[in-house]
Design a protein around this motif. Sequence first.
Motif, PDB file in Angstrom:
ATOM      1  N   GLU A  26       0.835  -1.205   0.000  1.00  0.00           N
ATOM      2  CA  GLU A  26       0.000   0.000   0.000  1.00  0.00           C
ATOM      3  C   GLU A  26       0.868   1.253   0.000  1.00  0.00           C
ATOM      4  N   LEU A  27       1.926   1.248   0.811  1.00  0.00           N
ATOM      5  CA  LEU A  27       2.821   2.403   0.865  1.00  0.00           C
ATOM      6  C   LEU A  27       3.588   2.584  -0.440  1.00  0.00           C
ATOM      7  N   LEU A  28       4.024   1.479  -1.033  1.00  0.00           N
ATOM      8  CA  LEU A  28       4.745   1.571  -2.303  1.00  0.00           C
ATOM      9  C   LEU A  28       3.825   1.986  -3.447  1.00  0.00           C
ATOM     10  N   SER A  29       2.534   1.773  -3.280  1.00  0.00           N
ATOM     11  CA  SER A  29       1.600   2.221  -4.329  1.00  0.00           C
ATOM     12  C   SER A  29       1.556   3.748  -4.389  1.00  0.00           C
ATOM     13  N   GLU A  30       2.017   4.404  -3.313  1.00  0.00           N
ATOM     14  CA  GLU A  30       2.078   5.867  -3.277  1.00  0.00           C
ATOM     15  C   GLU A  30       3.382   6.391  -3.881  1.00  0.00           C
ATOM     16  N   GLY A  31       4.360   5.509  -4.082  1.00  0.00           N
ATOM     17  CA  GLY A  31       5.639   5.895  -4.661  1.00  0.00           C
ATOM     18  C   GLY A  31       6.780   5.099  -4.061  1.00  0.00           C
ATOM     19  N   ASP A  32       7.941   5.171  -4.712  1.00  0.00           N
ATOM     20  CA  ASP A  32       9.119   4.421  -4.277  1.00  0.00           C
ATOM     21  C   ASP A  32       9.560   4.872  -2.887  1.00  0.00           C
ATOM     22  N   LYS A  33      10.052   3.907  -2.106  1.00  0.00           N
ATOM     23  CA  LYS A  33      10.517   4.202  -0.757  1.00  0.00           C
ATOM     24  C   LYS A  33      11.675   3.280  -0.409  1.00  0.00           C
ATOM     25  N   LYS A  70      21.470   3.539  -0.343  1.00  0.00           N
ATOM     26  CA  LYS A  70      20.144   3.007  -0.022  1.00  0.00           C
ATOM     27  C   LYS A  70      19.589   2.225  -1.202  1.00  0.00           C
ATOM     28  N   VAL A  71      18.634   1.368  -0.900  1.00  0.00           N
ATOM     29  CA  VAL A  71      17.900   0.637  -1.924  1.00  0.00           C
ATOM     30  C   VAL A  71      16.488   1.200  -1.945  1.00  0.00           C
ATOM     31  N   MET A  72      16.081   1.645  -3.127  1.00  0.00           N
ATOM     32  CA  MET A  72      14.726   2.166  -3.296  1.00  0.00           C
ATOM     33  C   MET A  72      13.834   1.031  -3.809  1.00  0.00           C
ATOM     34  N   TYR A  73      12.718   0.836  -3.130  1.00  0.00           N
ATOM     35  CA  TYR A  73      11.790  -0.231  -3.495  1.00  0.00           C
ATOM     36  C   TYR A  73      10.606   0.353  -4.244  1.00  0.00           C
ATOM     37  N   SER A  74      10.123  -0.414  -5.223  1.00  0.00           N
ATOM     38  CA  SER A  74       8.967   0.001  -6.011  1.00  0.00           C
ATOM     39  C   SER A  74       8.159  -1.237  -6.371  1.00  0.00           C
ATOM     40  N   LEU A  75       6.909  -0.996  -6.740  1.00  0.00           N
ATOM     41  CA  LEU A  75       6.067  -2.087  -7.220  1.00  0.00           C
ATOM     42  C   LEU A  75       6.563  -2.499  -8.595  1.00  0.00           C
ATOM     43  N   ARG A  76       6.684  -3.777  -8.799  1.00  0.00           N
ATOM     44  CA  ARG A  76       7.143  -4.256 -10.103  1.00  0.00           C
ATOM     45  C   ARG A  76       6.063  -4.102 -11.164  1.00  0.00           C
ATOM     46  N   ASP A  77       4.813  -4.261 -10.750  1.00  0.00           N
ATOM     47  CA  ASP A  77       3.692  -4.168 -11.686  1.00  0.00           C
ATOM     48  C   ASP A  77       2.627  -3.261 -11.073  1.00  0.00           C
ATOM     49  N   PRO A  78       2.268  -2.180 -11.772  1.00  0.00           N
ATOM     50  CA  PRO A  78       1.258  -1.264 -11.225  1.00  0.00           C
ATOM     51  C   PRO A  78      -0.117  -1.914 -11.044  1.00  0.00           C
ATOM     52  N   ALA A  79      -0.337  -3.082 -11.629  1.00  0.00           N
ATOM     53  CA  ALA A  79      -1.608  -3.778 -11.439  1.00  0.00           C
ATOM     54  C   ALA A  79      -1.813  -4.188  -9.981  1.00  0.00           C
ATOM     55  N   ILE A  81      -1.698  -2.244  -7.539  1.00  0.00           N
ATOM     56  CA  ILE A  81      -2.560  -1.197  -6.983  1.00  0.00           C
ATOM     57  C   ILE A  81      -4.024  -1.556  -7.227  1.00  0.00           C
ATOM     58  N   GLU A  82      -4.317  -2.015  -8.426  1.00  0.00           N
ATOM     59  CA  GLU A  82      -5.683  -2.429  -8.762  1.00  0.00           C
ATOM     60  C   GLU A  82      -6.110  -3.622  -7.913  1.00  0.00           C
ATOM     61  N   LEU A  83      -5.203  -4.575  -7.727  1.00  0.00           N
ATOM     62  CA  LEU A  83      -5.508  -5.756  -6.928  1.00  0.00           C
ATOM     63  C   LEU A  83      -5.840  -5.365  -5.491  1.00  0.00           C
ATOM     64  N   LEU A  84      -5.063  -4.461  -4.911  1.00  0.00           N
ATOM     65  CA  LEU A  84      -5.326  -4.004  -3.544  1.00  0.00           C
ATOM     66  C   LEU A  84      -6.665  -3.277  -3.468  1.00  0.00           C
ATOM     67  N   ASP A  85      -6.991  -2.521  -4.510  1.00  0.00           N
ATOM     68  CA  ASP A  85      -8.277  -1.820  -4.545  1.00  0.00           C
ATOM     69  C   ASP A  85      -9.431  -2.815  -4.630  1.00  0.00           C
ATOM     70  N   VAL A  86      -9.287  -3.837  -5.450  1.00  0.00           N
ATOM     71  CA  VAL A  86     -10.328  -4.865  -5.562  1.00  0.00           C
ATOM     72  C   VAL A  86     -10.495  -5.571  -4.221  1.00  0.00           C
ATOM     73  N   ALA A  87      -9.401  -5.880  -3.547  1.00  0.00           N
ATOM     74  CA  ALA A  87      -9.479  -6.527  -2.228  1.00  0.00           C
ATOM     75  C   ALA A  87     -10.231  -5.634  -1.236  1.00  0.00           C
ATOM     76  N   ARG A  88      -9.974  -4.332  -1.298  1.00  0.00           N
ATOM     77  CA  ARG A  88     -10.678  -3.386  -0.412  1.00  0.00           C
ATOM     78  C   ARG A  88     -12.177  -3.375  -0.730  1.00  0.00           C
ATOM     79  N   ARG A  89     -12.529  -3.404  -2.011  1.00  0.00           N
ATOM     80  CA  ARG A  89     -13.944  -3.416  -2.394  1.00  0.00           C
ATOM     81  C   ARG A  89     -14.628  -4.706  -1.939  1.00  0.00           C
ATOM     82  N   ILE A  90     -13.942  -5.836  -2.066  1.00  0.00           N
ATOM     83  CA  ILE A  90     -14.500  -7.109  -1.600  1.00  0.00           C
ATOM     84  C   ILE A  90     -14.724  -7.050  -0.088  1.00  0.00           C
TER      85      ILE A  90
END
Length: 110
Positions: A26-33, A70-79, A81-90
């Motif tokens: 969820e945090l990485l969906s807001e940007g690299d950290k 430092k190592v910057m972490y990011s989501l490998r696939d922006p999908a 974000i969609e999966l997390l949103d679908v889980a929230r809707r469910i």
Amino acid sequence: MSLELQQFKADFFKALSHPLRIRILELLSEGDKNVNELQTLIGSEGSAVSQQLAVLRSKNIVDGKKDGTKVMYSLRDPAIIELLDVARRIFNNHLINTITMLNKFSEEEQ
């Protein structure tokens, strides 16, 4: 559906099966950290965040790129974000169904 695809899905969902890993995503969906940023935002021990990032990296869900020391972490696939949103809707649908059922029982008791 092929057995390989089913195994991939099972492994993928296993990698998502920890609350701290979900929070990291969820945090990485807001940007690299980096790890320190994630630790601060989560309020968790450093080793716990690092361990969960290692699981996510091993399943190719997040990427880590060196940025100086430092190592910057990011989501490998922006999908993701969609999966997390679908889980929230469910989850919300389950809550709505539960509330509706409770209201119905309350009305029947009156």
